[in-house]
Scaffold this active site. Sequence first.
Site, mmCIF file in Angstrom:
data_model
loop_
_atom_site.group_PDB
_atom_site.id
_atom_site.type_symbol
_atom_site.label_atom_id
_atom_site.label_comp_id
_atom_site.label_asym_id
_atom_site.label_seq_id
_atom_site.Cartn_x
_atom_site.Cartn_y
_atom_site.Cartn_z
ATOM 1 N N SER A 1 -1.342 -7.769 -0.274
ATOM 2 C CA SER A 1 -2.633 -7.669 0.395
ATOM 3 C C SER A 1 -2.793 -8.895 1.287
ATOM 4 O O SER A 1 -1.970 -9.107 2.169
ATOM 5 C CB SER A 1 -3.749 -7.555 -0.657
ATOM 6 N N HIS B 1 -2.333 -3.701 1.994
ATOM 7 C CA HIS B 1 -3.717 -3.504 2.417
ATOM 8 C C HIS B 1 -3.894 -4.170 3.778
ATOM 9 O O HIS B 1 -3.830 -5.383 3.879
ATOM 10 C CB HIS B 1 -4.697 -4.157 1.437
ATOM 11 N N ASP C 1 -5.151 -5.199 -7.527
ATOM 12 C CA ASP C 1 -4.371 -3.988 -7.300
ATOM 13 C C ASP C 1 -2.890 -4.310 -7.515
ATOM 14 O O ASP C 1 -2.403 -5.343 -7.089
ATOM 15 C CB ASP C 1 -4.599 -3.471 -5.871
#
EC number: 3.1.1.61
Length: 189
Positions: free
Chosen positions: A12, A39, A132
């Site tokens: 991310s 992400h 995540d």
Amino acid sequence: MTVPQAIVIGCSAGGLTALESLFAHLDPGLPQSIAVCCHTGSATVDLLCELLAKHAALPVEEARERSPMQGGVIHVAPSGYHLLVETNRRFALSVDQRVSFARPSIDVLFESAAEAWRDALIGVVLTGANSDGANGLLRVRQCGGIAIVQEPLDAESPAMPAAALERAGADYCLPLADIAPLLNRLCLP
């Protein structure tokens, strides 16, 4: 030990820089299928694929619905869709609810890939600002796969690798610079 057949990578915040560094050092003859969930917050992953391709010795392409996970190719999860690997090792896309505030979700990719590849999978969690990937990496380990986590103190954003270590542990916890050489050793004869 089972020879790995696939690698899934999640990141991310700080992920673009980490992926560029990682891919620049992967062996161009790596035969494994590679899927990446990053992400980005952008509407498409075209620019991400283009930027990664400048650093990678392997081809980089957006993962497409029903296409197979090809060996020697880096597949990038499209924006706005969860990327899943079906048991026949083809991609599926989903617009199900966000997981850990994200779609695509690293957990969704890792969990589905773990079911498809079992002990022939490597899961890699890199820099990121949320949790995540932690549950997905746990599933990779439960299915007999190998878990690699970037050393949190080495990550631009340490929350994601720290959460992965806390939830799933790791077979290897290394600085980013050591992850590509490890993947090359684990994946090449």
